[in-house]
Design an enzyme around this catalytic site. Sequence first.
Site, PDB file in Angstrom:
ATOM      1  CG  HIS A  78      13.974  29.154  31.711  1.00 27.07           C
ATOM      2  ND1 HIS A  78      13.701  27.994  32.408  1.00 27.07           N
ATOM      3  CD2 HIS A  78      13.497  30.180  32.495  1.00 27.07           C
ATOM      4  CE1 HIS A  78      13.079  28.288  33.534  1.00 27.07           C
ATOM      5  NE2 HIS A  78      12.952  29.603  33.604  1.00 27.07           N
ATOM      6  CG  ASP A 127      14.895  37.430  31.098  1.00 27.60           C
ATOM      7  OD1 ASP A 127      14.564  37.567  32.295  1.00 27.60           O
ATOM      8  OD2 ASP A 127      15.724  36.569  30.727  1.00 27.60           O
ATOM      9  NE  ARG A 167       8.102  27.923  34.752  1.00 27.89           N
ATOM     10  CZ  ARG A 167       9.290  28.283  35.263  1.00 27.89           C
ATOM     11  NH1 ARG A 167       9.519  29.545  35.569  1.00 27.89           N
ATOM     12  NH2 ARG A 167      10.268  27.408  35.434  1.00 27.89           N
TER      13      ARG A 167
HETATM   14  N1  NVA Z   1      17.578  35.337  32.035  1.00 27.50           N
HETATM   15  C1  NVA Z   1      17.223  35.157  33.426  1.00 27.50           C
HETATM   16  C2  NVA Z   1      15.978  34.331  33.541  1.00 27.50           C
HETATM   17  C3  NVA Z   1      15.487  34.159  34.957  1.00 27.50           C
HETATM   18  C4  NVA Z   1      14.276  33.301  35.029  1.00 27.50           C
HETATM   19  C5  NVA Z   1      18.385  34.539  34.174  1.00 27.50           C
HETATM   20  O1  NVA Z   1      18.985  33.593  33.668  1.00 27.50           O
HETATM   21  O2  NVA Z   1      18.704  35.001  35.280  1.00 27.50           O
HETATM   22  N1   CP Z   2      10.980  32.574  35.673  1.00 26.55           N
HETATM   23  C1   CP Z   2      11.734  31.830  36.514  1.00 26.55           C
HETATM   24  O1   CP Z   2      12.339  30.798  36.140  1.00 26.55           O
HETATM   25  O2   CP Z   2      11.723  32.262  37.800  1.00 26.55           O
HETATM   26  P1   CP Z   2      12.642  31.749  38.991  1.00 26.55           P
HETATM   27  O3   CP Z   2      14.064  32.138  38.664  1.00 26.55           O
HETATM   28  O4   CP Z   2      12.112  32.430  40.209  1.00 26.55           O
HETATM   29  O5   CP Z   2      12.527  30.251  39.089  1.00 26.55           O
END
Ligand code: NVA
Ligand code: CP
Length: 315
Positions: A128, A230, A298
């Site tokens: 990410h 997270d 962001r």
């Molecule tokens: N690890 C989480 C991050 C969300 C922004 C996911 O992939 O759902």
């Molecule tokens: N942190 C993040 O990517 O949030 P969303 O899943 O809401 O885009």
Amino acid sequence: MKHFLKETDLSPPEVAEVFALARDFKAKRGRHTPPVLANQTWALIFSKSSTRTRVSFEVGIHELGGNPMFLNRNDIQLDRGESIEDTAKVLSRFVHGLIVRTHDHSDVERIAAAGTVPVINALTDFLHPCQIYTDAFTMAERWVGPDGDLLGSLKGRKIAFLGDTACNMANSWILGAGLFGMKIALSGPPGFEPSAEFKAVAEAEGFSDVYEFTTDPFEAVRDADVVYTDVWVSMGKEEESQARIAQMSPYQVTADLFAAAKPDALFMHCLPAHPGEEVAQEVLDHDRCIIFDQAENRLHAQKAIMAVLAQQARA
Ligand code: NVA
Ligand code: CP
């Protein structure tokens, strides 16, 4: 064509430009933003839910003078068997950039390889990177000295990453730590060490020594400048919810655990948060919890990333 699929896709001068532009865009928001995406359409192809990423990109594209187009994977022919390659080639004839949130990391690589416009990874199961640039910028805002050197303020800092230490955010933060000259201590249950696939990527980048893994969360937070967590159940892992919550409960960021980091340590979380699971409400309410600055940034960081990619695409 320059893409942003992983943290290390930008060169050091491009990283410096992203940070400088993010600071500038933030300072001047609503007064002056150069229309670097004027007459352009950037499409978002999303296969997973999103609040922050979707909204910050759509607003950001608009603020840079461009037109955002949101495409849910279910709504386009991709979901009915049209190939990733044909989709990338066709969309490249219409739009000027593609922002992709999906499961398999190889899908964003295939889109980038087949298309002819810049591609941004808006989260895969593996990485990410937009979040990591944003987080690093958010830390630097807190730590920057009178010299104004945002990137310099990150060097030598330590992050403790707790909970699901095998998820996209943990992987991405290891690459981020290597890129920004930081160290990262991961602490999660046995079996949640970074995967062999990820270790190979970290090794290829020369980042094998920027991270360590321990099952002891108090060891991880010792001397940490940032305590980061997270969700325990990432998108796509819902079937494992019960087992994960049971395994990861010793890694909740409690007030005691947060207090065991440096006295001025920051608490950070990419969000969405699940209070009472990965983090205690008391920590979310702490004055050194900066999650909403992260969320806001962001917008500024991604505008800067798009500006750098658009500039390269025009060159
Ligand atoms: N690890 C989480 C991050 C969300 C922004 C996911 O992939 O759902
Ligand atoms: N942190 C993040 O990517 O949030 P969303 O899943 O809401 O885009």
